[in-house]
Scaffold this motif. Structure first.
Motif, PDB file in Angstrom:
ATOM      1  N   ALA A 181      19.078 -46.137 -27.927  1.00  0.00           N
ATOM      2  CA  ALA A 181      17.708 -46.656 -27.955  1.00  0.00           C
ATOM      3  C   ALA A 181      16.758 -45.753 -28.726  1.00  0.00           C
ATOM      4  CB  ALA A 181      17.199 -46.841 -26.526  1.00  0.00           C
ATOM      5  N   THR A 182      17.047 -44.446 -28.762  1.00  0.00           N
ATOM      6  CA  THR A 182      16.166 -43.506 -29.460  1.00  0.00           C
ATOM      7  C   THR A 182      16.611 -43.265 -30.901  1.00  0.00           C
ATOM      8  OG1 THR A 182      17.465 -41.627 -28.672  1.00  0.00           O
ATOM      9  CG2 THR A 182      15.590 -42.331 -27.304  1.00  0.00           C
ATOM     10  N   ASP A 183      17.555 -44.089 -31.388  1.00  0.00           N
ATOM     11  CA  ASP A 183      18.078 -44.028 -32.743  1.00  0.00           C
ATOM     12  C   ASP A 183      18.933 -42.783 -32.994  1.00  0.00           C
ATOM     13  OD1 ASP A 183      18.373 -45.452 -35.159  1.00  0.00           O
ATOM     14  OD2 ASP A 183      17.052 -44.026 -36.168  1.00  0.00           O
ATOM     15  N   LYS A 184      19.333 -42.080 -31.908  1.00  0.00           N
ATOM     16  CA  LYS A 184      20.291 -40.989 -32.052  1.00  0.00           C
ATOM     17  C   LYS A 184      21.698 -41.564 -31.948  1.00  0.00           C
ATOM     18  CE  LYS A 184      17.352 -37.391 -30.041  1.00  0.00           C
ATOM     19  NZ  LYS A 184      17.222 -36.375 -28.965  1.00  0.00           N
ATOM     20  N   ILE A 185      22.653 -40.898 -32.586  1.00  0.00           N
ATOM     21  CA  ILE A 185      24.037 -41.341 -32.480  1.00  0.00           C
ATOM     22  C   ILE A 185      24.436 -41.372 -31.005  1.00  0.00           C
ATOM     23  CG2 ILE A 185      26.434 -40.755 -32.999  1.00  0.00           C
ATOM     24  CD1 ILE A 185      25.497 -39.578 -35.627  1.00  0.00           C
ATOM     25  N   ASP A 186      25.004 -42.489 -30.577  1.00  0.00           N
ATOM     26  CA  ASP A 186      25.416 -42.658 -29.183  1.00  0.00           C
ATOM     27  C   ASP A 186      26.800 -42.025 -29.012  1.00  0.00           C
ATOM     28  OD1 ASP A 186      26.106 -43.461 -26.631  1.00  0.00           O
ATOM     29  OD2 ASP A 186      25.235 -45.464 -26.841  1.00  0.00           O
ATOM     30  N   ARG A 187      26.788 -40.712 -28.720  1.00  0.00           N
ATOM     31  CA  ARG A 187      28.042 -39.955 -28.672  1.00  0.00           C
ATOM     32  C   ARG A 187      29.000 -40.504 -27.612  1.00  0.00           C
ATOM     33  NH1 ARG A 187      28.567 -34.873 -30.723  1.00  0.00           N
ATOM     34  NH2 ARG A 187      26.298 -34.636 -30.667  1.00  0.00           N
ATOM     35  N   ARG A 188      28.468 -40.827 -26.442  1.00  0.00           N
ATOM     36  CA  ARG A 188      29.344 -41.299 -25.367  1.00  0.00           C
ATOM     37  C   ARG A 188      29.992 -42.634 -25.710  1.00  0.00           C
ATOM     38  NH1 ARG A 188      27.109 -39.959 -19.302  1.00  0.00           N
ATOM     39  NH2 ARG A 188      26.941 -37.696 -19.538  1.00  0.00           N
ATOM     40  N   ALA A 189      29.200 -43.564 -26.218  1.00  0.00           N
ATOM     41  CA  ALA A 189      29.746 -44.880 -26.552  1.00  0.00           C
ATOM     42  C   ALA A 189      30.771 -44.770 -27.676  1.00  0.00           C
ATOM     43  CB  ALA A 189      28.616 -45.833 -26.946  1.00  0.00           C
ATOM     44  N   LEU A 190      30.464 -43.936 -28.667  1.00  0.00           N
ATOM     45  CA  LEU A 190      31.367 -43.763 -29.799  1.00  0.00           C
ATOM     46  C   LEU A 190      32.678 -43.124 -29.334  1.00  0.00           C
ATOM     47  CD1 LEU A 190      31.827 -43.978 -32.844  1.00  0.00           C
ATOM     48  CD2 LEU A 190      30.675 -41.767 -33.104  1.00  0.00           C
ATOM     49  N   ARG A 191      32.561 -42.129 -28.481  1.00  0.00           N
ATOM     50  CA  ARG A 191      33.764 -41.466 -27.964  1.00  0.00           C
ATOM     51  C   ARG A 191      34.623 -42.462 -27.189  1.00  0.00           C
ATOM     52  NH1 ARG A 191      34.901 -38.806 -22.880  1.00  0.00           N
ATOM     53  NH2 ARG A 191      36.581 -37.267 -23.139  1.00  0.00           N
ATOM     54  N   SER A 192      34.000 -43.245 -26.311  1.00  0.00           N
ATOM     55  CA  SER A 192      34.758 -44.217 -25.521  1.00  0.00           C
ATOM     56  C   SER A 192      35.469 -45.212 -26.422  1.00  0.00           C
ATOM     57  CB  SER A 192      33.820 -44.952 -24.557  1.00  0.00           C
ATOM     58  OG  SER A 192      33.263 -44.060 -23.618  1.00  0.00           O
ATOM     59  N   GLN A 193      34.771 -45.673 -27.445  1.00  0.00           N
ATOM     60  CA  GLN A 193      35.346 -46.637 -28.377  1.00  0.00           C
ATOM     61  C   GLN A 193      36.554 -46.051 -29.114  1.00  0.00           C
ATOM     62  OE1 GLN A 193      32.491 -48.308 -31.215  1.00  0.00           O
ATOM     63  NE2 GLN A 193      34.059 -48.196 -32.810  1.00  0.00           N
ATOM     64  N   CYS A 194      36.393 -44.832 -29.614  1.00  0.00           N
ATOM     65  CA  CYS A 194      37.480 -44.203 -30.376  1.00  0.00           C
ATOM     66  C   CYS A 194      38.681 -43.885 -29.501  1.00  0.00           C
ATOM     67  CB  CYS A 194      36.960 -42.939 -31.058  1.00  0.00           C
ATOM     68  SG  CYS A 194      35.759 -43.250 -32.383  1.00  0.00           S
ATOM     69  N   ILE A 195      38.405 -43.372 -28.300  1.00  0.00           N
ATOM     70  CA  ILE A 195      39.505 -42.979 -27.427  1.00  0.00           C
ATOM     71  C   ILE A 195      40.271 -44.207 -26.942  1.00  0.00           C
ATOM     72  CG2 ILE A 195      40.027 -41.948 -25.183  1.00  0.00           C
ATOM     73  CD1 ILE A 195      37.916 -39.876 -25.742  1.00  0.00           C
ATOM     74  N   ALA A 196      39.554 -45.304 -26.765  1.00  0.00           N
ATOM     75  CA  ALA A 196      40.223 -46.543 -26.354  1.00  0.00           C
ATOM     76  C   ALA A 196      41.270 -46.961 -27.381  1.00  0.00           C
ATOM     77  CB  ALA A 196      39.190 -47.649 -26.154  1.00  0.00           C
ATOM     78  N   GLU A 197      41.003 -46.682 -28.643  1.00  0.00           N
ATOM     79  CA  GLU A 197      41.961 -47.032 -29.697  1.00  0.00           C
ATOM     80  C   GLU A 197      43.250 -46.212 -29.574  1.00  0.00           C
ATOM     81  OE1 GLU A 197      40.215 -46.793 -33.538  1.00  0.00           O
ATOM     82  OE2 GLU A 197      38.434 -47.948 -32.974  1.00  0.00           O
TER      83      GLU A 197
END
Length: 566
Positions: free
Chosen positions: A545-561
């Motif tokens: 929401a603050t236009d910062k990279i969403d580290r947690r969401a990105l990590r979850s997405q990548c690790i799921a792969e």
């Protein structure tokens, strides 16, 4: 014989053992509870430890084919104090750097430097030339002791930073540690006054900023930490009485396997061994088969290492048919041990107490811990706050204490806390207020005083006990011409706990591979910081929401792969 409760045992020891009597001391305008009757500095700790080390006659240090009695070890320390003072003009509060893998010379230098009131700057042995440059400029250390590998990395800096390099290896193109020691014959203790609140060491800790932070640790902090651990050792037999209280106890023998530029090795490993009357078995590099053989041949009773190493010795012992019956304690420090490993270790080493410890560079490694049946029953917990000097609060985002059982930032007050981050006033003031240190770890405490750590506020990856700042990795990634933006994060790893993962957006028309990136980063950051998993995309990384990279969401997405759980 029925054992005492934890609280009863602590109360008994504090009321009956004069060495653990406490008082109040004011440091930088803040009142702290401190031990009243302990040595005031590290030189005094060395001197006071001669008695428990069989009046200096005990074999104290074993390294490869070298063996030192306690007196011989102290004599070498004292020789080096005279070299430092007379040959190099080192005075109290001067900074002297050491850059080497584990060896007796490092311990001798650490104690010689601190014994004349100077400050030992520990340089990470895995750093590149550029990382070494940063720390040397940060500390303004001009005298550097280095082994062959580190000397090669330091030589490009020698003229630029006006360094005096002293070699401790075989390829010694500059003054040699061995030569300096051979010509020095004086072994009497130095007499220079040491301020207990002066820095004995600067150790570097990766934080959320790209630059590592130099943590200033004082004599008072280190010695009070050592005696806090000794309280734990004193209460253990009161809680779990031995079957035969009259049986002769074997001499404690501790094994140091983690790097001596980290507090896990220097503090609960080396410094604690001194007044405990323990022998030290030192390893220069990790090899599980070698460790198992040393545990058996040297009668090691206490193994302290990162969780990966505990698992390694379990597998190596099983492979080699070794029972390791001398082991009385297997302690994990530097990173959280996977819960599933606790029961496995307890089964593999039924005569040993399986333990965990949590502490930080900023706290002189002291903090909380759990062992034995309590740990096996709650393998996901971090432990109890070690008495009697520490206080801990759990704070919300507004700095207010949360209720018992609720998650808050672990914030600790004790004389063991660091003095400051050198040259970083803002970071120091953000982390410390009125003696309280904000750890950056999130946890909660239950009604039995057991603390569980649930997350980190700081963006830190802990790879096999080695802290890695995400921004440090990202700063190096952004130097690659093909990378437009990046985000680093921890990826679960069965053996190391975590390794570095990164997602990057490449510039239009440019490509990159993990192999290309690893080669590019080899001279920019230490190898252990290099990403082992890489996700590449041509579109912007996801934002919050603050236009910062969403580290947690990105990590979850990548690790799921990868098919892993976050």
């Amino acid at each position: 014989m029925t054992g005492l409760t934890y609280e009863e045992a602590v109360k008994h020891i504090l009321n009956t053992e004069a060495i653990f009597e406490t008082t109040t001391a004011q440091v930088a305008g803040v009142n702290f509870r401190v031990f009243k009757n302990i040595p005031t500095d590290l030189r005094a700790l060395l001197q006071a430890s001669r008695e428990p080390q069989d009046d200096g006659k005990a074999e104290y240090l074993v390294f490869q084919n070298q063996r030192y009695s306690y007196d011989a070890f102290c004599n070498d320390i004292n020789k080096m104090t005279h070299v430092l003072q007379d040959r190099f003009g080192i005075k109290p509060r001067d900074r002297v750097a050491v850059a080497m893998s584990n060896c007796p010379e490092l311990l001798i230098l650490m104690m010689a430097i601190s014994s004349i009131g100077a400050t030992c700057v520990f340089l990470n042995a895995w750093w590149t030339t550029e990382e070494l440059r940063y720390a040397l400029q940060d500390t303004d250390a001009k005298v550097v002791f280095a082994d062959d590998t580190r000397s090669k990395r330091l030589q490009p800096l020698q003229d630029e930073l006006e360094l005096t390099l002293i070699g401790t290896g075989h390829a010694q193109p500059h003054p040699s540690f061995d030569d300096l020691m051979q010509v020095e014959t004086r072994t009497e203790w130095p007499t220079v006054d040491i301020d207990p609140d002066s820095d004995f060491a600067i150790m570097y800790s990766s934080g959320t900023t790209s630059d590592p932070k130099g943590v200033a640790l004082t004599h008072r902090g280190a010695v009070n930490a050592v005696f806090t651990w000794l309280v734990q050792a004193a209460i253990a037999p009161l809680i779990n009485p031995p079957d035969d209280p009259n049986a002769e106890k074997p001499r404690p023998v501790t094994m140091i396997t983690t790097p001596l530029f980290h507090v896990t090795a220097t503090h609960p490993g080396f410094l604690l061994s001194l007044p405990a009357g323990a022998k030290v078995v030192l390893m220069d590099k990790w090899d599980a088969d070698t460790a198992v053989n040393l545990i058996e041949s040297e009668g090691v009773t206490r193994f302290v290492g990162v969780p990966t190493q505990s698992a390694d010795i379990q597998l190596a012992a099983q492979k080699n048919g070794k029972r390791l019956e001398t082991l009385a304690q297997v302690v994990a420090g530097g990173a959280k041990r996977p819960a599933a490993q606790v029961g496995d270790l307890a089964q593999a080493f039924p005569l040993a107490e399986i333990a965990t410890g949590w502490g930080m560079t900023e706290t002189n490694a002291i903090g909380i811990g759990l062992s034995g049946a309590d740990y096996v029953a709650q393998p996901g917990a971090a432990g109890r706050l070690f008495p009697p000097l520490q206080e801990m609060l759990f704070l919300d985002d507004d700095g207010q204490p949360v209720a018992q059982g609720e998650v808050g930032e672990m914030t600790v007050k004790s004389p063991c806390n660091m003095r400051c981050y050198i040259n970083k006033l803002d970071e120091t003031s953000q982390a410390m207020q009125d003696g309280w240190f904000k750890t950056g770890d999130l946890g909660y405490i239950d009604s039995d005083g057991i603390i569980t750590i649930v997350d980190r506020k700081k963006n830190i990856i802990i790879r096999g006990g080695e802290n890695i700042a995400c921004l440090d990795v990202e700063g190096a990634l952004h130097q690659h011409p093909a990378i437009l933006e990046s985000c680093a994060f921890p990826v679960p790893h069965e053996r190391l706990g975590e390794v570095v993962g990164a997602a990057v957006q490449t510039r239009s028309g440019m490509t990159i591979t993990l192999e290309d990136l690893s080669e590019f980063l080899s001279t920019r950051i230490a190898r252990f910081k290099t990403p082992e998993h890489l996700w590449i995309q041509t579109t912007p990384l996801p934002r919050g929401a603050t236009d910062k990279i969403d580290r947690r969401a990105l990590r979850s997405q990548c690790i799921a792969e990868l098919g892993l759980n976050t």
